[in-house]
Design a protein around this motif. Structure first.
Motif, PDB file in Angstrom:
ATOM      1  N   ALA A   1       0.824  -1.203   0.000  1.00 51.69           N
ATOM      2  CA  ALA A   1       0.000   0.000   0.000  1.00 51.69           C
ATOM      3  C   ALA A   1       0.857   1.250   0.000  1.00 51.69           C
ATOM      4  N   THR A   2       1.931   1.235   0.793  1.00 48.65           N
ATOM      5  CA  THR A   2       2.824   2.388   0.855  1.00 48.65           C
ATOM      6  C   THR A   2       3.475   2.641  -0.497  1.00 48.65           C
ATOM      7  N   ALA A   3       3.876   1.575  -1.179  1.00 48.92           N
ATOM      8  CA  ALA A   3       4.535   1.713  -2.469  1.00 48.92           C
ATOM      9  C   ALA A   3       3.585   2.271  -3.519  1.00 48.92           C
ATOM     10  N   THR A   4       2.306   1.883  -3.476  1.00 50.43           N
ATOM     11  CA  THR A   4       1.369   2.328  -4.504  1.00 50.43           C
ATOM     12  C   THR A   4       0.795   3.702  -4.209  1.00 50.43           C
ATOM     13  N   ASP A   5       0.955   4.217  -2.997  1.00 45.33           N
ATOM     14  CA  ASP A   5       0.435   5.538  -2.657  1.00 45.33           C
ATOM     15  C   ASP A   5       1.243   6.644  -3.313  1.00 45.33           C
ATOM     16  N   ALA A   6       2.518   6.408  -3.598  1.00 44.11           N
ATOM     17  CA  ALA A   6       3.390   7.442  -4.144  1.00 44.11           C
ATOM     18  C   ALA A   6       3.087   7.673  -5.620  1.00 44.11           C
ATOM     19  N   ALA A   7       3.069   8.944  -6.012  1.00 50.89           N
ATOM     20  CA  ALA A   7       2.831   9.297  -7.411  1.00 50.89           C
ATOM     21  C   ALA A   7       4.136   9.736  -8.041  1.00 50.89           C
ATOM     22  N   VAL A   8       4.470   9.165  -9.183  1.00 53.18           N
ATOM     23  CA  VAL A   8       5.687   9.523  -9.896  1.00 53.18           C
ATOM     24  C   VAL A   8       5.374  10.676 -10.850  1.00 53.18           C
TER      25      VAL A   8
END
Length: 210
Positions: A64-71
Motif C-alpha cells: 500500500a505504501t509503495a502504490t500511494d506514491a505518485a511519480v
C-alpha cells in the motif's frame, strides 16, 4: 552471524549452499541454462530463508505504501523549454525523480533492442559463455547471473547482459552478434536524450542553458 557466513554455511540437512552456488556459477549458463537442462524445480539457492520476506499485514502495508506514491510525469514536447525547466525543478525538489514521455528515443529502437536481448538470451550456452563474468572491472560486455551470488541470502531468478556504452562504447566486434548495430543505434538515441535531461536539470539549478 554475518550474511556471508549465513548464506554459505552447510545446513543441518546436509545442503551445502557454497558448493551449490559454485556449481551453478561454474556452468556459466545462468538461469536459462537451468531451464534448458530440463530442470523441473527451482534450486534451493534461489529460495529465500524462512522469515526473510514480509508476511501477512506487513506485506499488505508495504504494498500500500509503495502504490500511494505518485511519480511525476513530464512530457518533453508539451511545453516551452523554460516551463519544462520549472517542471523538472519541481519534480526534483519534491519526489526526487520523474518519468519522461515523448523523450525522442524511437519506439522502434526500443523494441529492436529488447528483441536483440531476447535473441542473445535464447542462444545456446556455448555462445554466451565467452561473455560470462561477475568481475565488473573486466571488459565492456558482461553476461552474468547475480553479481552478489555469493553474498545474497537468495539468488535472483535472472540473467543479465551488461554493455558499457558510454563514454567510450565497445567496438562492434566486442558486442555479441545478436546485439551489434541495434544496440549502438539505441545507445546513441539514449545518449542524446540523457544530455537533454541533464541540460534541463542544470538549468533548473540556475546554470546557463545552451
Amino acid at each position: 552471524m554475518p550474511i556471508t557466513e549465513a548464506v554459505l554455511a552447510v545446513a543441518s540437512d546436509g545442503f551445502d549452499r557454497r558448493r551449490e552456488l559454485q556449481e551453478f556459477d561454474d556452468t556459466k549458463a545462468g538461469v536459462k541454462g537451468l531451464v534448458d537442462s530440463g530442470s523441473k524445480s527451482i534450486p534451493a539457492i534461489f529460495h529465500h530463508p524462512a522469515g526473510s520476506l514480509p508476511q501477512g499485514q506487513e506485506a499488505v502495508t508495504a504494498t500500500a505504501t509503495a502504490t500511494d506514491a505518485a511519480v511525476p510525469v513530464i512530457d518533453l514536447l508539451a511545453a516551452p523549454r523554460q516551463e519544462l525547466v520549472g517542471l523538472v525543478r519541481a519534480a526534483a525538489e519534491t519526489a526526487g525523480f520523474f518519468q519522461v514521455v515523448n523523450h525522442g528515443v524511437p519506439g522502434q529502437a526500443m523494441a529492436a533492442v529488447l528483441a536483440a536481448v531476447r535473441r542473445f538470451n535464447e542462444e545456446p550456452a556455448e555462445a554466451k559463455r565467452p561473455y560470462y563474468t561477475r568481475d565488473t572491472t573486466t571488459g565492456k560486455v558482461r553476461f552474468y547471473s547475480n553479481l552478489d551470488l555469493f553474498q545474497s541470502p537468495a539468488a535472483c531468478w535472472r540473467d543479465t547482459i551488461f554493455c558499457d556504452m558510454a563514454p567510450e562504447p565497445p567496438q562492434p566486434d566486442e558486442l555479441p552478434e545478436a546485439l551489434r548495430g541495434v544496440l549502438i543505434e539505441y545507445a546513441d538515441a539514449v545518449r542524446k536524450h540523457a544530455l537533454w535531461v541533464f541540460e534541463l536539470l542544470s538549468e533548473s539549478l540556475g546554470l546557463a542553458g545552451p
